[in-house]
Design a protein around this motif. Structure first.
Motif, PDB file in Angstrom:
ATOM      1  N   GLY A   1       0.809  -1.215   0.000  1.00  0.00           N
ATOM      2  CA  GLY A   1       0.000   0.000   0.000  1.00  0.00           C
ATOM      3  C   GLY A   1       0.841   1.263   0.000  1.00  0.00           C
ATOM      4  N   VAL A   2       1.993   1.187  -0.662  1.00  0.00           N
ATOM      5  CA  VAL A   2       2.854   2.363  -0.803  1.00  0.00           C
ATOM      6  C   VAL A   2       3.003   2.668  -2.286  1.00  0.00           C
ATOM      7  N   THR A   3       3.536   3.822  -2.593  1.00  0.00           N
ATOM      8  CA  THR A   3       3.695   4.189  -3.993  1.00  0.00           C
ATOM      9  C   THR A   3       4.868   3.426  -4.622  1.00  0.00           C
ATOM     10  N   PRO A   4       4.804   3.207  -5.927  1.00  0.00           N
ATOM     11  CA  PRO A   4       5.950   2.598  -6.617  1.00  0.00           C
ATOM     12  C   PRO A   4       7.230   3.414  -6.425  1.00  0.00           C
ATOM     13  N   ALA A   5       7.098   4.716  -6.294  1.00  0.00           N
ATOM     14  CA  ALA A   5       8.273   5.568  -6.080  1.00  0.00           C
ATOM     15  C   ALA A   5       8.956   5.236  -4.749  1.00  0.00           C
ATOM     16  N   THR A   6       8.168   4.912  -3.738  1.00  0.00           N
ATOM     17  CA  THR A   6       8.735   4.546  -2.439  1.00  0.00           C
ATOM     18  C   THR A   6       9.564   3.277  -2.561  1.00  0.00           C
ATOM     19  N   VAL A   7       9.004   2.261  -3.218  1.00  0.00           N
ATOM     20  CA  VAL A   7       9.735   1.006  -3.408  1.00  0.00           C
ATOM     21  C   VAL A   7      10.980   1.245  -4.252  1.00  0.00           C
ATOM     22  N   SER A   8      10.868   2.097  -5.251  1.00  0.00           N
ATOM     23  CA  SER A   8      12.020   2.423  -6.084  1.00  0.00           C
ATOM     24  C   SER A   8      13.146   3.023  -5.246  1.00  0.00           C
ATOM     25  N   LYS A   9      12.804   3.881  -4.307  1.00  0.00           N
ATOM     26  CA  LYS A   9      13.820   4.481  -3.436  1.00  0.00           C
ATOM     27  C   LYS A   9      14.489   3.428  -2.567  1.00  0.00           C
ATOM     28  N   TRP A  10      13.713   2.440  -2.115  1.00  0.00           N
ATOM     29  CA  TRP A  10      14.311   1.351  -1.342  1.00  0.00           C
ATOM     30  C   TRP A  10      15.245   0.525  -2.223  1.00  0.00           C
ATOM     31  N   CYS A  11      14.808   0.256  -3.453  1.00  0.00           N
ATOM     32  CA  CYS A  11      15.594  -0.577  -4.366  1.00  0.00           C
ATOM     33  C   CYS A  11      16.900   0.094  -4.784  1.00  0.00           C
ATOM     34  N   THR A  12      16.913   1.416  -4.822  1.00  0.00           N
ATOM     35  CA  THR A  12      18.126   2.142  -5.195  1.00  0.00           C
ATOM     36  C   THR A  12      18.904   2.612  -3.967  1.00  0.00           C
ATOM     37  N   ASN A  13      18.417   2.239  -2.786  1.00  0.00           N
ATOM     38  CA  ASN A  13      19.035   2.617  -1.519  1.00  0.00           C
ATOM     39  C   ASN A  13      19.094   4.123  -1.314  1.00  0.00           C
ATOM     40  N   THR A  14      18.142   4.842  -1.922  1.00  0.00           N
ATOM     41  CA  THR A  14      18.012   6.271  -1.675  1.00  0.00           C
ATOM     42  C   THR A  14      17.404   6.508  -0.296  1.00  0.00           C
ATOM     43  N   SER A  15      16.501   5.616   0.104  1.00  0.00           N
ATOM     44  CA  SER A  15      15.925   5.634   1.445  1.00  0.00           C
ATOM     45  C   SER A  15      15.753   4.183   1.884  1.00  0.00           C
ATOM     46  N   GLN A  16      15.415   4.007   3.148  1.00  0.00           N
ATOM     47  CA  GLN A  16      15.298   2.659   3.712  1.00  0.00           C
ATOM     48  C   GLN A  16      13.917   2.456   4.316  1.00  0.00           C
ATOM     49  N   PRO A  17      13.378   1.236   4.192  1.00  0.00           N
ATOM     50  CA  PRO A  17      12.109   0.946   4.870  1.00  0.00           C
ATOM     51  C   PRO A  17      12.342   0.871   6.380  1.00  0.00           C
ATOM     52  N   ASP A  18      11.307   1.198   7.154  1.00  0.00           N
ATOM     53  CA  ASP A  18      11.445   1.046   8.602  1.00  0.00           C
ATOM     54  C   ASP A  18      11.432  -0.444   8.946  1.00  0.00           C
ATOM     55  N   LEU A  19      11.735  -0.770  10.195  1.00  0.00           N
ATOM     56  CA  LEU A  19      11.867  -2.181  10.585  1.00  0.00           C
ATOM     57  C   LEU A  19      10.566  -2.956  10.437  1.00  0.00           C
ATOM     58  N   GLN A  20       9.444  -2.311  10.732  1.00  0.00           N
ATOM     59  CA  GLN A  20       8.153  -2.979  10.591  1.00  0.00           C
ATOM     60  C   GLN A  20       7.887  -3.305   9.115  1.00  0.00           C
ATOM     61  N   THR A  21       8.183  -2.366   8.241  1.00  0.00           N
ATOM     62  CA  THR A  21       7.994  -2.577   6.808  1.00  0.00           C
ATOM     63  C   THR A  21       8.956  -3.632   6.299  1.00  0.00           C
ATOM     64  N   LEU A  22      10.183  -3.614   6.789  1.00  0.00           N
ATOM     65  CA  LEU A  22      11.165  -4.623   6.387  1.00  0.00           C
ATOM     66  C   LEU A  22      10.675  -6.021   6.754  1.00  0.00           C
ATOM     67  N   ALA A  23      10.078  -6.156   7.926  1.00  0.00           N
ATOM     68  CA  ALA A  23       9.525  -7.437   8.355  1.00  0.00           C
ATOM     69  C   ALA A  23       8.384  -7.864   7.433  1.00  0.00           C
ATOM     70  N   ARG A  24       7.551  -6.928   7.045  1.00  0.00           N
ATOM     71  CA  ARG A  24       6.429  -7.218   6.136  1.00  0.00           C
ATOM     72  C   ARG A  24       6.946  -7.629   4.752  1.00  0.00           C
ATOM     73  N   ILE A  25       7.993  -6.950   4.268  1.00  0.00           N
ATOM     74  CA  ILE A  25       8.590  -7.301   2.976  1.00  0.00           C
ATOM     75  C   ILE A  25       9.113  -8.733   3.029  1.00  0.00           C
ATOM     76  N   ALA A  26       9.804  -9.071   4.105  1.00  0.00           N
ATOM     77  CA  ALA A  26      10.330 -10.433   4.260  1.00  0.00           C
ATOM     78  C   ALA A  26       9.193 -11.453   4.246  1.00  0.00           C
TER      79      ALA A  26
END
Length: 66
Positions: free
Chosen positions: A28-53
């Protein structure tokens, strides 16, 4: 400045044959947010990281670089 990536979200998405668009829809986030995570421009918080896993069926540690 340290240019080492901080997460492996992009790599794990490829390994699991999933797209960043799919991940953004699942979280439920924008594709731009995921893109920033994929390029390491920003990082997901720990709760989101757990959900991604959970969504990708992997351990949280697989999403973080050594």
């Amino acid at each position: 400045m340290n240019n080492n990536p901080l997460n492996r979200v992009k790599v794990v998405l490829v390994e699991k044959q999933r797209t960043s668009k799919w991940l953004s829809e699942q979280l439920g986030v924008t594709p731009a947010t995921v893109s920033k995570w994929c390029t390491n421009t920003s990082q997901p918080d720990l709760q989101t990281l757990a959900r991604i896993a959970e969504l990708l069926g992997c351990e949280k540690r697989e999403l973080i670089t050594e």
